[in-house]
Design an enzyme around this catalytic site. Structure first.
Site, PDB file in Angstrom:
ATOM      1  N   HIS A 198     -51.799 -34.597 -26.153  1.00  0.00           N
ATOM      2  CA  HIS A 198     -52.357 -34.174 -27.436  1.00  0.00           C
ATOM      3  C   HIS A 198     -53.218 -32.926 -27.281  1.00  0.00           C
ATOM      4  CE1 HIS A 198     -55.009 -35.012 -31.144  1.00  0.00           C
ATOM      5  NE2 HIS A 198     -53.935 -34.354 -31.487  1.00  0.00           N
ATOM      6  N   GLU A 250     -55.574 -34.288 -24.394  1.00  0.00           N
ATOM      7  CA  GLU A 250     -55.687 -35.731 -24.193  1.00  0.00           C
ATOM      8  C   GLU A 250     -54.371 -36.228 -23.597  1.00  0.00           C
ATOM      9  OE1 GLU A 250     -58.767 -37.155 -27.675  1.00  0.00           O
ATOM     10  OE2 GLU A 250     -56.679 -36.882 -28.257  1.00  0.00           O
TER      11      GLU A 250
HETATM   12  N1  CAA Z   1     -54.981 -17.250 -30.411  1.00  0.00           N
HETATM   13  C1  CAA Z   1     -55.669 -16.570 -29.499  1.00  0.00           C
HETATM   14  N2  CAA Z   1     -57.000 -16.380 -29.572  1.00  0.00           N
HETATM   15  C2  CAA Z   1     -57.632 -16.889 -30.645  1.00  0.00           C
HETATM   16  C3  CAA Z   1     -56.968 -17.613 -31.652  1.00  0.00           C
HETATM   17  C4  CAA Z   1     -55.575 -17.786 -31.506  1.00  0.00           C
HETATM   18  N3  CAA Z   1     -54.861 -18.451 -32.390  1.00  0.00           N
HETATM   19  N4  CAA Z   1     -57.886 -18.006 -32.566  1.00  0.00           N
HETATM   20  C5  CAA Z   1     -59.070 -17.558 -32.158  1.00  0.00           C
HETATM   21  N5  CAA Z   1     -58.919 -16.869 -30.992  1.00  0.00           N
HETATM   22  C6  CAA Z   1     -59.952 -16.234 -30.203  1.00  0.00           C
HETATM   23  C7  CAA Z   1     -60.419 -14.959 -30.868  1.00  0.00           C
HETATM   24  O1  CAA Z   1     -59.635 -13.848 -30.500  1.00  0.00           O
HETATM   25  C8  CAA Z   1     -61.844 -14.844 -30.353  1.00  0.00           C
HETATM   26  O2  CAA Z   1     -61.828 -14.281 -29.078  1.00  0.00           O
HETATM   27  P1  CAA Z   1     -63.082 -13.405 -28.578  1.00  0.00           P
HETATM   28  O3  CAA Z   1     -64.206 -14.367 -28.428  1.00  0.00           O
HETATM   29  O4  CAA Z   1     -62.601 -12.850 -27.312  1.00  0.00           O
HETATM   30  O5  CAA Z   1     -63.298 -12.387 -29.649  1.00  0.00           O
HETATM   31  C9  CAA Z   1     -62.286 -16.297 -30.214  1.00  0.00           C
HETATM   32  O6  CAA Z   1     -61.103 -17.088 -30.160  1.00  0.00           O
HETATM   33  C10 CAA Z   1     -63.121 -16.732 -31.384  1.00  0.00           C
HETATM   34  O7  CAA Z   1     -62.377 -16.509 -32.583  1.00  0.00           O
HETATM   35  P2  CAA Z   1     -62.956 -15.791 -33.896  1.00  0.00           P
HETATM   36  O8  CAA Z   1     -63.973 -14.766 -33.492  1.00  0.00           O
HETATM   37  O9  CAA Z   1     -61.810 -15.375 -34.736  1.00  0.00           O
HETATM   38  O10 CAA Z   1     -63.624 -16.920 -34.735  1.00  0.00           O
HETATM   39  P3  CAA Z   1     -64.630 -18.052 -34.314  1.00  0.00           P
HETATM   40  O11 CAA Z   1     -65.643 -17.579 -33.328  1.00  0.00           O
HETATM   41  O12 CAA Z   1     -65.060 -18.610 -35.606  1.00  0.00           O
HETATM   42  O13 CAA Z   1     -63.722 -19.127 -33.571  1.00  0.00           O
HETATM   43  C11 CAA Z   1     -62.406 -21.065 -33.598  1.00  0.00           C
HETATM   44  C12 CAA Z   1     -62.596 -19.667 -34.160  1.00  0.00           C
HETATM   45  C13 CAA Z   1     -62.047 -20.974 -32.106  1.00  0.00           C
HETATM   46  C14 CAA Z   1     -61.251 -21.679 -34.358  1.00  0.00           C
HETATM   47  C15 CAA Z   1     -63.748 -21.862 -33.762  1.00  0.00           C
HETATM   48  O14 CAA Z   1     -64.196 -21.761 -35.076  1.00  0.00           O
HETATM   49  C16 CAA Z   1     -63.606 -23.318 -33.409  1.00  0.00           C
HETATM   50  O15 CAA Z   1     -63.644 -23.705 -32.260  1.00  0.00           O
HETATM   51  N6  CAA Z   1     -63.466 -24.187 -34.453  1.00  0.00           N
HETATM   52  C17 CAA Z   1     -63.279 -25.613 -34.282  1.00  0.00           C
HETATM   53  C18 CAA Z   1     -61.846 -25.892 -33.993  1.00  0.00           C
HETATM   54  C19 CAA Z   1     -61.590 -27.350 -33.794  1.00  0.00           C
HETATM   55  O16 CAA Z   1     -62.431 -28.203 -33.922  1.00  0.00           O
HETATM   56  N7  CAA Z   1     -60.322 -27.653 -33.475  1.00  0.00           N
HETATM   57  C20 CAA Z   1     -59.853 -28.992 -33.341  1.00  0.00           C
HETATM   58  C21 CAA Z   1     -59.277 -29.435 -34.621  1.00  0.00           C
HETATM   59  S1  CAA Z   1     -58.709 -31.097 -34.520  1.00  0.00           S
HETATM   60  C22 CAA Z   1     -57.173 -30.961 -33.876  1.00  0.00           C
HETATM   61  O17 CAA Z   1     -56.624 -29.937 -33.654  1.00  0.00           O
HETATM   62  C23 CAA Z   1     -56.517 -32.239 -33.540  1.00  0.00           C
HETATM   63  C24 CAA Z   1     -55.706 -32.895 -34.537  1.00  0.00           C
HETATM   64  O18 CAA Z   1     -54.864 -33.652 -34.124  1.00  0.00           O
HETATM   65  C25 CAA Z   1     -55.931 -32.799 -35.986  1.00  0.00           C
END
Ligand code: CAA
Length: 306
Positions: A163, A175
């Site tokens: 996961h 996971e």
């Molecule tokens: N591909 C590559 N790099 C990416 C990316 C992608 N799709 N999305 C973001 N990044 C990178 C950006 O380029 C950026 O890099 P730098 O630090 O080098 O600039 C970095 O990640 C941070 O991105 P942003 O500056 O655009 O935005 P942010 O700081 O707000 O981060 C985020 C975005 C990483 C999504 C952050 O908000 C985060 O961690 N959010 C929580 C996400 C979370 O909880 N995910 C789990 C969801 S539950 C799940 O997935 C399970 C399920 O089964 C439902």
């Protein structure tokens, strides 16, 4: 112990050590494409499979875009090397619309299709006929029981959960879900594979939501209830969790990011399993938003407009 006994044990050890070099990924949505990207970027051969050519083209374009973001940071001082990294990663990804073809040489199959038990079972029933006996099967399901999916195959010992989290290229966790039938060798292989693609694996049992979603989904639903009672605005709740608890996104931002339809599907399934559990109580507001087609970021509106 005699030399021949030692040789036998060594050979047995060698024979059972499984490694993953090639993968078939079924489903090229956000999760499937993300898994393909991280596997290909770490030198694995990937066959990415979906139902239509244009879906696969969209997935490849998304991977390119995401790789450019990775390269911008990783190869900031050497753009030429960055371009080479993108080219070699993309060269590791083949695409197909035929699942039976995708799995013929795969060491590992990762399924990342729609969250529907019957559809997943159907797919694995078919793949079981075409994949070599050695091939490990894994589902990226967020909420369905691995055992129930594995039961559609004759390889419960080679079946586990794997996961990932959205966005896959960024989130470090995987996971590894060890169902009662999963063999020790397969479990160890998936732990190793997760590390080989740069992730940090944790071990989970086959229980609803595994570790992360078992905590995260009730937390998001409780936030909706807090808002529905009028105890706080969604903006304030989001700010509160970001600034007060250090979360990168507030619960409403995260709901929109994950997809309200996905969250509804998960909570409805768990509610059916445990109707008395207050943590699994469905939400009227979530149901209404989903019924109105407001599924979050991907549809342009959820709790917020995009
Ligand atoms: N591909 C590559 N790099 C990416 C990316 C992608 N799709 N999305 C973001 N990044 C990178 C950006 O380029 C950026 O890099 P730098 O630090 O080098 O600039 C970095 O990640 C941070 O991105 P942003 O500056 O655009 O935005 P942010 O700081 O707000 O981060 C985020 C975005 C990483 C999504 C952050 O908000 C985060 O961690 N959010 C929580 C996400 C979370 O909880 N995910 C789990 C969801 S539950 C799940 O997935 C399970 C399920 O089964 C439902």
């Amino acid at each position: 112990m005699s030399l021949s006994a030692l040789t036998y044990i060594a050979r047995r050890g060698m024979a059972t050590k499984l490694t993953v070099k090639s993968l078939a990924i079924i489903g090229s949505g956000q999760m499937g494409a993300g898994i393909a990207q991280v596997a290909a970027a770490t030198g694995h051969k990937v066959v990415l499979c979906d139902t239509a050519g244009d879906i696969l083209e969209k997935a490849q374009a998304g991977i390119q875009k995401s790789l450019q973001r990775v390269v911008k940071k990783k190869y900031a001082d050497d753009p030429e090397k960055g371009q080479e990294f993108i080219t070699s990663t993309m060269a590791n990804i083949e695409t197909t619309t035929e699942p039976a073809k995708a799995v013929v040489t795969a060491d590992l199959v990762v399924e990342a299709i729609v969250e529907n038990l019957a559809v997943k079972q159907d797919l694995f029933r078919t793949l079981d006929k075409f994949a070599p006996a050695k091939t490990i099967f894994a589902s990226n399901t967020s909420s369905l029981p691995i055992t129930a999916i594995a039961d559609s195959t004759k390889r419960q010992d080679k079946f586990a959960g794997l996961h990932f989290f959205n966005p896959v290229p960024v989130m470090k966790l995987v996971e590894v879900v060890r169902a009662p039938g999963t063999s020790q060798e397969v479990y160890e292989c998936l732990m190793e594979f997760s590390k080989a693609i740069g992730k940090h694996p944790v071990t989970c049992k086959d229980t609803p939501g595994f570790l992360v979603n078992r905590l995260l989904v009730p937390y998001m639903l409780e936030s909706v209830r807090l808002y529905e009672r009028g105890d706080g605005s969604k903006e304030d709740i989001d700010v509160a969790m970001k600034l007060g608890a250090g979360y990168p996104m507030g619960p409403f931002e995260l709901l929109d990011y994950v997809g309200l339809d996905t969250c509804k599907f998960i909570i409805d399934g768990w509610h059916e399993l445990e109707p008395e559990n207050p943590l699994f109580e469905p939400s009227q507001l979530l149901n209404e938003l989903v019924a109105a087609g407001k599924h979050g970021k991907k549809t342009g509106e959820g709790f917020y407009k995009y």
